[in-house]
Design a protein around this motif. Structure first.
Motif, PDB file in Angstrom:
ATOM      1  N   THR A  79       0.845  -1.031  -0.129  1.00  0.00           N
ATOM      2  CA  THR A  79      -0.249   0.289  -0.175  1.00  0.00           C
ATOM      3  C   THR A  79       1.157   1.293   0.078  1.00  0.00           C
ATOM      4  N   ARG A  80       0.350   2.286  -0.192  1.00  0.00           N
ATOM      5  CA  ARG A  80       0.886   3.344  -0.457  1.00  0.00           C
ATOM      6  C   ARG A  80       1.285   4.087   0.905  1.00  0.00           C
ATOM      7  N   GLU A  81       0.272   3.911   2.452  1.00  0.00           N
ATOM      8  CA  GLU A  81       0.437   4.313   3.072  1.00  0.00           C
ATOM      9  C   GLU A  81       2.012   3.634   3.875  1.00  0.00           C
ATOM     10  N   CYS A 106       4.373   5.574  -5.947  1.00  0.00           N
ATOM     11  CA  CYS A 106       3.291   4.389  -5.459  1.00  0.00           C
ATOM     12  C   CYS A 106       2.257   5.042  -6.614  1.00  0.00           C
ATOM     13  N   THR A 128       5.052   0.126  -4.812  1.00  0.00           N
ATOM     14  CA  THR A 128       4.394  -0.365  -4.976  1.00  0.00           C
ATOM     15  C   THR A 128       4.053  -1.073  -6.013  1.00  0.00           C
ATOM     16  N   GLY A 271     -10.537   4.131   0.043  1.00  0.00           N
ATOM     17  CA  GLY A 271      -9.916   4.019  -0.997  1.00  0.00           C
ATOM     18  C   GLY A 271     -10.447   5.309  -1.987  1.00  0.00           C
ATOM     19  N   VAL A 298      -7.278  -0.124   4.040  1.00  0.00           N
ATOM     20  CA  VAL A 298      -6.688  -0.329   3.445  1.00  0.00           C
ATOM     21  C   VAL A 298      -5.361   0.486   4.825  1.00  0.00           C
TER      22      VAL A 298
END
Length: 456
Positions: A79-81, A106, A128, A271, A298
Motif C-alpha cells: 500500500t501507499r501508506e 506509488c 507498490t 480508497g 487499507v
C-alpha cells in the motif's frame, strides 16, 4: 530484548542509531539483522510494528555505494501508506550518509513526476508493485545495478493480486541480488514465493511477545446499534486517539458522520480519497489533532501511529489474518494496547477462527445501550498548514524558530511537524493555535511570507 549491535555497521549508520536512541533490538531485528548483514537471503515472519523496517533498512543501506548513481535497493510494499512509512524510516536511518537519495513511487498519483525524478536515479526505491512495473515498462526504472530486494508484508501483496507484477519486477533484477521477504503470516503461498525467488534463505519465525500486551474484548451488538455502542465505548475509554475499522467504504463514511454528529473529532480514510486528502487525514490523526480515525482495511498496513491506545472493529474482519493486522495497530513494539470488537449475531462464526489462533476462548463483555455517552472533550492539538515545503527549502527547524521567536510560543506548545514537497503541517496546542496563526500570518518565516491556515 538484545542490546543493539552496531559493530558490523558503517559509522554513519551507527551514528544514526545513537541519535535515534536505538538501544535494544526487537526479536525480529535480533533474528534477521545478522544474516542480512552477512549477505544471506532471509524469510522472516513478524507482525507489523515489530521493528522489521529497521532490520532490512539497515541491511540495505549498509550495501550501498553512494558514488554509484544507480538504483541499488528496492523495497516492494502492498500500500501507499506502508511505502511512505518505509521511505521515511529509511531516510531517518540514512540521515548521516551523504548524498543518499530515497524515492517512493506509488499508484494513485500522476506518472509523469515519477518519470521525471528518475532522470537522476535514486539509490533506494520504495513502492507498490503496480507502479514499479509501470516505471520499468516505460524504461525509466533500471534494476541492472540492484543489490538488494525487499518484499515487505508479502502476504498482503499476494492477497491484493500483485504476484504477476512481483514476478515481472524480479525478472528484471540481477540473479545475484540479495532477496529479503517479510510476512506477518506464513501460508504455503509465501513459502512458494521464497522457494521461487530466494537462494537458500534463512527462515525465522519470531514469537513476538508484544501480542500478549494487547487486551481483546468482544461485545455482541446487532448492526443497527453498533455506532451507539461505539460512542459509549469511546466515551468510557477516553483515548487520546482511536482507530475504528469498518468493512466497506460506505460504512466508513456513515460511521464517521454519525460520530461527528455526536461531537467526536473524527475523520474517514478509504480508497475514494485523493492523495492530498489522504495525507491530511493521516497527518491530523498522527499528530493528535483528530481523536478518531474510521478506516477500511487499507489503513491496516503501513499506518504507524506511536502509542495508539485503542483499536475498534465496528464490523468484525472477514478472516483471522485481517483481524490480527487490525489489532496490531495497537500495542506496538511491546507497548500495551486495547482492541475491542463489535460482533453481530451473523458474525459470531468468525470468532471461532480467532479463538483457534489464540488457543483459548475470547473475552465477552456486556454493554448497556440504554446509557447516553458523555460528550467527548476536544483534541489537545490543532493543525496549521503552511503552503510551503521541501521544494521551498522550508525545514521543520525554520518553523519552530518562527513559532518560538516572533510568535512567542513555548516550545512545549509545538507538536509533530510533517513536511511534504509543497506544504508543511504543524500541530499546535489547541489553546495556542489562534495566537500562533495570527503571529505567523503577520510575520515571516526565513524572511519570506507564506500562506498559513488552520486545517479543518
Amino acid at each position: 530484548m538484545t542490546e543493539f549491535t552496531t559493530q558490523p555497521l558503517p559509522p554513519e549508520l551507527q551514528q544514526a542509531l545513537e541519535v535515534l536512541e536505538y538501544r535494544q533490538m526487537t526479536p525480529v531485528q535480533a533474528a534477521s539483522l545478522p544474516p542480512i548483514l552477512a549477505g544471506r537471503d532471509v524469510i522472516a515472519q513478524a507482525r507489523t510494528g515489530s521493528g522489521k523496517t529497521a532490520a532490512f533498512g539497515l541491511g540495505l543501506l549498509s550495501k550501498l555505494q553512494p558514488d554509484a548513481g544507480q538504483v541499488q535497493a528496492l523495497v516492494m510494499c502492498p500500500t501507499r501508506e506502508l511505502a511512505d512509512q518505509v521511505g521515511k524510516e529509511i531516510r531517518r536511518l540514512a540521515r548521516f550518509m551523504p548524498n543518499i537519495k530515497v524515492s517512493v513511487f506509488c499508484g494513485g498519483v500522476p506518472l509523469r513526476p515519477h518519470l521525471a525524478s528518475l532522470v537522476h536515479p535514486p539509490h533506494v526505491v520504495v513502492g507498490t508493485p503496480g507502479r514499479l512495473q509501470e516505471l520499468i515498462d516505460q524504461g525509466a526504472l533500471s534494476l541492472a545495478q540492484l543489490r538488494v530486494v525487499v518484499l515487505d508484508e508479502a502476504d498482503r501483496m499476494l492477497d491484493m493480486g500483485f504476484e504477476p507484477a512481483i514476478a515481472g519486477i524480479l525478472s528484471q533484477a540481477p540473479k545475484d541480488r540479495q532477496t529479503l521477504l517479510f510476512s506477518a503470516t506464513f501460508p504455503e503461498e509465501i513459502r512458494a514465493l521464497g522457494r521461487r525467488y530466494q537462494r537458500e534463505p534463512e527462515e525465522h519465525t519470531v514469537a513476538d511477545g508484544a501480542v500478549a500486551a494487547i487486551v481483546q474484548r468482544f461485545y455482541e451488538v446487532e448492526s443497527p446499534r453498533k455506532t451507539d455502542a461505539l460512542a459509549l465505548l469511546l466515551a468510557d475509554e477516553k483515548p487520546d486517539s482511536a482507530l475504528v475499522f469498518c468493512n466497506t467504504r460506505r460504512d466508513v463514511q456513515q460511521v464517521a458522520d454519525d460520530l461527528a454528529q455526536r461531537g467526536f473529532s473524527v475523520l474517514a480514510l478509504h480508497g475514494d480519497l485523493e492523495q492530498r486528502d489522504r495525507d491530511e487525514v493521516l497527518v491530523c490523526f498522527g499528530n493528535r489533532s483528530v481523536q478518531v480515525l474510521v478506516a477500511t482495511d487499507v489503513a491496516a498496513r503501513g499506518l504507524d501511529i506511536k502509542d495508539l491506545p485503542l483499536v475498534v472493529s465496528h464490523g468484525l474482519a472477514s478472516d483471522v489474518d485481517t483481524h490480527t493486522h487490525r489489532i496490531g495497530r495497537t500495542g506496538r513494539a511491546g507497548g500495551e494496547g486495547l482492541a475491542l470488537s463489535l460482533v453481530a449475531s451473523d458474525e459470531r462464526r468468525r470468532v471461532i477462527g480467532i479463538e483457534e489462533q489464540l488457543g483459548q476462548a475470547v473475552r465477552w463483555e456486556r454493554i448497556d445501550l440504554s446509557r447516553r455517552p458523555a460528550r467527548p472533550a476536544p483534541p489537545a492539538m490543532t493543525t496549521l498548514v503552511v503552503d510551503a515545503g521541501r521544494q521551498d527549502k522550508l525545514r521543520p527547524g525554520d518553523l519552530v524558530g518562527a513559532l518560538t521567536g516572533a510568535a512567542g510560543l513555548p516550545a512545549t506548545a509545538i507538536g509533530k511537524i510533517d513536511g511534504f514537497a509543497t506544504r508543511t503541517y504543524v500541530a499546535i496546542e489547541r489553546s495556542q493555535a489562534n495566537k500562533a496563526l495570527e503571529k505567523l500570518k503577520a510575520g515571516k518565516i526565513k524572511g519570506r511570507s507564506f500562506r498559513i491556515r488552520k486545517l479543518g
